[in-house]
Design an enzyme around this catalytic site. Structure first.
Site, PDB file in Angstrom:
ATOM      1  NE  ARG A 195      18.811   6.470  -5.231  1.00 45.13           N
ATOM      2  CZ  ARG A 195      18.628   5.368  -4.506  1.00 45.13           C
ATOM      3  NH1 ARG A 195      19.345   5.144  -3.436  1.00 45.13           N
ATOM      4  NH2 ARG A 195      17.716   4.476  -4.867  1.00 45.13           N
ATOM      5  CE  LYS A 218      23.505   3.285  -1.104  1.00 41.22           C
ATOM      6  NZ  LYS A 218      24.096   3.785  -2.340  1.00 41.22           N
TER       7      LYS A 218
HETATM    8  C1  8Y7 Z   1      22.261   4.385  -5.339  1.00 42.42           C
HETATM    9  C2  8Y7 Z   1      21.401   4.338  -6.450  1.00 42.42           C
HETATM   10  C3  8Y7 Z   1      20.901   2.759  -5.045  1.00 42.42           C
HETATM   11  C4  8Y7 Z   1      23.280   5.385  -5.337  1.00 42.42           C
HETATM   12  C5  8Y7 Z   1      22.416   6.128  -7.466  1.00 42.42           C
HETATM   13  C6  8Y7 Z   1      20.357   1.874  -1.803  1.00 42.42           C
HETATM   14  C7  8Y7 Z   1      19.525   2.902  -7.161  1.00 42.42           C
HETATM   15  C8  8Y7 Z   1      20.812   1.026  -2.898  1.00 42.42           C
HETATM   16  N1  8Y7 Z   1      21.920   3.411  -4.467  1.00 42.42           N
HETATM   17  N2  8Y7 Z   1      21.466   5.187  -7.495  1.00 42.42           N
HETATM   18  N3  8Y7 Z   1      20.557   3.312  -6.244  1.00 42.42           N
HETATM   19  N4  8Y7 Z   1      23.313   6.227  -6.417  1.00 42.42           N
HETATM   20  N5  8Y7 Z   1      22.539   6.988  -8.494  1.00 42.42           N
HETATM   21  O1  8Y7 Z   1      20.826   1.583  -0.676  1.00 42.42           O
HETATM   22  O2  8Y7 Z   1      24.122   5.500  -4.450  1.00 42.42           O
HETATM   23  O3  8Y7 Z   1      19.561   2.795  -1.953  1.00 42.42           O
HETATM   24  S1  8Y7 Z   1      20.053   1.362  -4.443  1.00 42.42           S
END
Ligand code: 8Y7
Length: 279
Positions: free
Chosen positions: A257, A223
């Protein structure tokens, strides 16, 4: 602590779950366009599962700052063919990353088990009622603003207290809509309406959120706050992402994630083994 998502049950503190990211989008910031072809998407998901992913997070709408919203029909066209083929081939649960209840519903019908709702059902309770009805797992994420507006001057009185207050309020409202606590995972939403200082404050205070009694998920992979702090780009943010993951695990986070499943599994397994030997 139990987490239930349809036919899946996880009893924490079980091994930390690594969630592999599958973006079926032309414009996601780190891998946009790579997995628009269903064959490529399925290969990638199976590869992540083989590398130890315990959940595959499938998304058809980029939520990076200023991303264009995607029409429901287009989002369905991207994710459904992949979900339909993937759900028969994977033994781990699939989460559907969407803000649209109709997409979530179709995804659950196609075999997904978890709703990853970055909007935490703020405008109405349709998504919650869907989760209650289907007994799907539900990831409740904090965001200030919307993906279009979230990074223009987010402001908090006290970011940690504000996010905690948000969780308490949403847990109540989700319960009122019929969700059981066992269905819910909490996520502070790194990058969703947070300045660098807010992100660092949230990471530093991660252990405070454990008292809410629900599993915590953290998404930091590649990020932009890492680039802001350290000047690195895209895939060069992997090492800092791993540092955050290990810190999070030692702060009590149960799900990470990530784009980089193999490295993250190795890093969090090491961290867990050290924690186990704490006297
Ligand atoms: C997150 C996310 C994204 C996160 C959850 C990226 C869809 C942006 N980030 N879902 N999604 N938590 N639960 O950089 O931090 O992956 S999208």
């Amino acid at each position: 602590m139990l987490f239930k998502a349809r036919q899946f049950e996880f009893l924490f503190p079980s091994p930390v779950l690594v969630m592999g990211i599958l973006n079926i989008t032309p414009d996601s910031f780190s891998d946009g366009g790579r997995y628009l072809d269903p064959d490529a998407a399925i290969d990638h998901a199976l590869r992540m599962a083989a590398e130890g992913a315990a959940i595959i997070d499938v998304g058809g709408e980029s939520t990076r700052p200023n991303a264009e919203p995607v029409a429901e029909k287009e989002e369905l066209r991207r994710v459904l063919p992949v979900l339909e083929r993937l759900s028969g081939q994977l033994r781990v649960p699939i989460s559907i990353d969407t803000r649209k209840p109709a997409v979530a519903r179709a995804a659950l019908q196609a075999g997904a088990s978890i709703i990853n709702d970055i909007e935490a059902s703020r405008s109405d309770d349709t998504m919650w009622r869907l989760a209650a009805e289907t007994r799907a797992g539900y990831i409740l994420m904090h965001m200030q603003g919307t993906p279009q507006t979230m990074q223009s001057k987010p402001a908090y009185r006290d970011v940690v207290a504000d996010v905690e207050h948000f969780f308490v309020d949403r847990l109540d409202r989700a319960a009122a809509a019929g969700l059981t606590p066992e269905q819910i995972v909490l996520d502070v939403g790194i990058g969703f309406g947070k300045e660098l200082e807010d992100t660092l404050a949230l990471l530093a205070a991660m252990n405070r959120f454990t008292k809410l009694g629900r599993p915590l998920l953290l998404g930091v992979s590649r990020k932009s706050f890492i680039g802001k702090l350290l000047g690195s780009h895209g895939k060069e943010r992997g090492a800092a992402s791993l540092a955050c993951a290990c810190w999070a695990v030692q702060s009590g986070v149960q799900m990470i994630r990530t784009h980089d499943v193999r490295d993250t599994v190795q890093a969090v397994r090491m961290t867990e083994n050290i924690i186990k030997n704490r006297k």
